[in-house]
Design a protein around this motif. Sequence first.
Motif, short mmCIF file in Angstrom:
data_model
loop_
_atom_site.label_atom_id
_atom_site.label_comp_id
_atom_site.label_asym_id
_atom_site.label_seq_id
_atom_site.Cartn_x
_atom_site.Cartn_y
_atom_site.Cartn_z
N ASN A 1 0.92 -1.15 -0.24
CA ASN A 1 0.17 0.08 -0.11
C ASN A 1 0.85 1.32 0.16
O ASN A 1 2.09 1.11 0.34
CB ASN A 1 -0.88 0.16 1.28
CG ASN A 1 0.02 0.16 2.71
OD1 ASN A 1 0.16 1.19 2.97
ND2 ASN A 1 0.27 -1.03 3.24
N PRO A 2 0.43 2.69 -0.38
CA PRO A 2 1.29 3.70 -0.39
C PRO A 2 1.44 4.30 0.97
O PRO A 2 2.27 5.37 0.85
CB PRO A 2 0.18 4.66 -1.27
CG PRO A 2 -1.02 3.71 -1.65
CD PRO A 2 -0.93 2.66 -0.81
N PHE A 3 1.11 3.63 1.87
CA PHE A 3 1.10 4.57 3.18
C PHE A 3 2.09 3.86 4.33
O PHE A 3 2.70 4.53 5.01
CB PHE A 3 -0.12 4.30 3.89
CG PHE A 3 -1.23 5.08 3.06
CD1 PHE A 3 -0.94 6.30 2.43
CD2 PHE A 3 -2.33 4.21 2.62
CE1 PHE A 3 -2.01 6.83 1.50
CE2 PHE A 3 -3.27 4.75 1.62
CZ PHE A 3 -3.10 6.07 1.08
N SER B 1 -4.35 7.02 -5.73
CA SER B 1 -3.63 5.85 -6.38
C SER B 1 -4.51 4.72 -6.00
O SER B 1 -4.67 3.51 -6.49
CB SER B 1 -2.11 5.47 -5.94
OG SER B 1 -1.89 5.10 -4.66
N GLY C 1 -0.86 9.12 -3.03
CA GLY C 1 -0.98 7.99 -2.24
C GLY C 1 -2.63 7.59 -2.24
O GLY C 1 -3.13 6.51 -2.52
N LYS D 1 5.56 5.05 5.05
CA LYS D 1 6.19 4.70 3.98
C LYS D 1 6.91 6.18 3.26
O LYS D 1 7.88 6.08 2.98
CB LYS D 1 5.33 4.33 2.98
CG LYS D 1 6.13 3.76 1.67
CD LYS D 1 4.97 3.08 0.60
CE LYS D 1 5.56 1.80 0.02
NZ LYS D 1 4.32 1.16 -0.86
N SER D 2 6.25 7.23 3.79
CA SER D 2 6.58 8.58 3.05
C SER D 2 7.96 9.02 3.84
O SER D 2 8.92 9.56 3.38
CB SER D 2 5.62 9.63 3.25
OG SER D 2 5.56 9.87 4.87
#
Lengths: 352, 529
Positions: A138-140, B436, B433, A209-210
């Motif tokens: 996931n992006p987070f 997406s 984020g 993640k950032s």
Amino acid sequence: MQRVKFTINGKEVEVPVGSTILQAAEMVGIDIPRLCYDPDLSPLGACRLCVVEVKGNRLLPASCVTPVTEGMEVQTESPAVIEARKTILELLIANHPLDCMTCDKMGDCRLADYCYRYNVKESPFTGDQHDYAIDDSNPFIIRDLNKCILCGACVRACEEMTGQDNLSYLYRGFDRKATTAADVPYIESDCVFCGQCVAVCPTGALIEKSMSGQARRWDIDKVRTTCPFCGTGCNFDLAVKDGKVIGVLSAEDAPVNGRMLCVKGRFGWDFIYNERRLTTPLIKKNGQFVEASWDEAYDLIAEKLNGIKDQYGPDSFAALSSARCTNEENYLVQKFTRAHMGTNNVDHCART
Amino acid sequence: MTNPISEITDETELMLLIGTNATEAHPIIGYKMRQAARRGAKMIVCDPRRIDLVDEADYWLQLKPGTDIPLLNGLMHIIIKEGLEDKNFVAERTENYEALKETVQNYPPEYVSELTGISVEDLYAVARLYANTDKAMIFYTLGITEHICGTRNVMSIANLAMLTGHLGRPGTGVCPMRGQNNVQGACDMGALPNVYPGYQAVTNDEIRQKFEQSWGVSLPAKVGLKIPEMFEAAHEGKVKAMYILGENPVLTDPNSNHIRAALEKLDFLVVQELFLSETAEYADVILPAASFAECNGTFTNTERRVQRVRQAIEPIPGQANWQTICQMSTKLGYPMEYEHPSDIWNEMASLTPSMAGINYQRLENSSLQWPCPTEDHPGTPYLHKGKFTRGLGLFQPSDHIPAGEMPDKEYPFLLSTGRILFHYNVTTPYSEGIASVWDKEMAEIHPEDAEKLGLVTGQQVKIQSRRGEVISAVKVTDRVQPGMVWMSFHYAATPTNALTSDALDPVTGTGEYKVCAVRIEKIPEVAHA
């Protein structure tokens, strides 16, 4: 409130009835190490790092779940206690990657802090090590369960803070795992990405993640601010490195939300660096926007707005202020509209 | 909110949620409600949709959209019939009780059940539970206000709380949860056509003189235009120029094609924005805006709590928004000079008695809830202790007002709209984020309807109303009732507000986002050979 008297490290103190030894120690400024204990979560007594010596008790009780009783005599750093803590830490790091020099959590890792405090460099215990795939789905959130010490803080945060009940323990023994139902990656689970699990994780098992690879924790400047999304008014710290926001960190003393945030507050801030941000004034010429200087923009606005006001009167102008902007900006917009343009035609989206 | 958020977890014994989907629209408040329910507080959810909190609720009243007044009147009918009202509170703190009694007499449970779709049994159970619980809070959001009868809905909620004495004490109250981060503050600051900061009326001579003296100009006494009136006046050619700061009415206002046409007609439009938004496209001049991370200032949350916003990075357009507004005003001939946003706050506070005691020094390490009239005042966590602002609480009974547009043969589905957890209005689509993962509209439709239309989750449909049409993917789910479709309004590719009705509440001018009629057409998939 009823109080109870007891002795801790030779000092007689009085604390409210029902206090645990750990809480009582905090009240008198004694720091007992803890990994699974978290003041915002129900006590678990699992990690055993907070053990203390109680006179007359041949075991070393976990101070986070043991209430103080009248006349109790407690030692928090006796040789037996220190030996027990060292052994616990040695057991924990026997199955924990010691890649601290590249770990994003270094500097904010309680496992490392306690190893430092008790001079635990390596483990005499050898055996299997986990080799879990890192959940980067996931992006987070990056989830590296190789660094998980099974303190269960994430499981409790998911259940007790958010109430999402998305995390629990699976498997037994060495294979025991704090994970999602059916052990799927976060993105495939019922996760709502509030990130409460990240906020309470004492190690590098769960990180933003950032922020990965962006900064050592001690190089981060924290700027306390208020969330720009809904009207709840959550506070958090913007994590800033070299003049750039790299993430959001929970602030435990936030008046409304404590450490709780939602997906937008914790992870939605990156709109500020969207490449489509406007950076200069634009003036429309022949249907196309053309870059302009601030003065060119102001000159045109002055000519047009003052001209329209002169020709058609003050009420030919209207302003929309913003429920997303600050109080100060809203004050200025209504003042400008009323004092300069001479009309009360000012509103914002409260009604729409 | 009359009462603070903290009382959800610390005080209340019952939460009545009506038209509010807290875990998505106000997640932290929603999480706290869940915590409270799990520690034993009762929860009643009144919502046409099966929102997440239904899982925690003791009762779920799945009312038909637009029938809030009959429901509330029905509950009050039972409470009065059974003598469960708080007789002391009604006698000492309210007036116009007889009128309320007369109105709600006409809402017996059987009739209310017919109108709302809620069983008579549940109506009795909930009326008794709410009335008999000592500390009960009511929460509502746009599910109550975004109706043609929004004001009347709110009054009916207040009637219920007053009838049972659930006001003016910890753990009680009427709690509207404000939408945006600073919608409370924008109102408090007088970004409204009828009031200066602190809700001081522009029509009051004494107050107007106070502002005239401070600002050094003479000020208009006539109440200004509300948003829908502004756009109407633009249509008519009466409003010629607009300045829009940080709002995107093309996506967020009802009947958006009408808004687009109004913006087209303006002679001059200035927009101050972060992005080239759908509204900014219509501008003659765009001023680049700074985000929350680039500005110092304050926001005021839904419980009237003023908190600091702090600059973390240099403004991306080179300057903060307050500086831009000041420079613009100065250039136009009205000088505005401030060193720091705290000076702006201080000027406002000096003119606004309810906020006079708040300043940046006090906010440095804490927050304050207004009213806070003096620097030694601790702020006001809950309102209406012992006395209402107007003295006695006025019962304002209402009869059922049907929605402005209901489904019919031509437009057989009822469209309702709202927010989803992962987005906030039209800013979060710019978060890489978030965008997406949650990248497109998923219109919710009931399995029965999906079957009739031959739809499965993910399929594309054309949704049409009398005002416009959009293309959207669908999600087949029993969260919605049969006959209903539910959509958010976050996506530029599916501008839901092209569909919504601009039937307005006559008092507030709020659009009826929660009810309009649409039809749904399957878009045939391209056949693959």
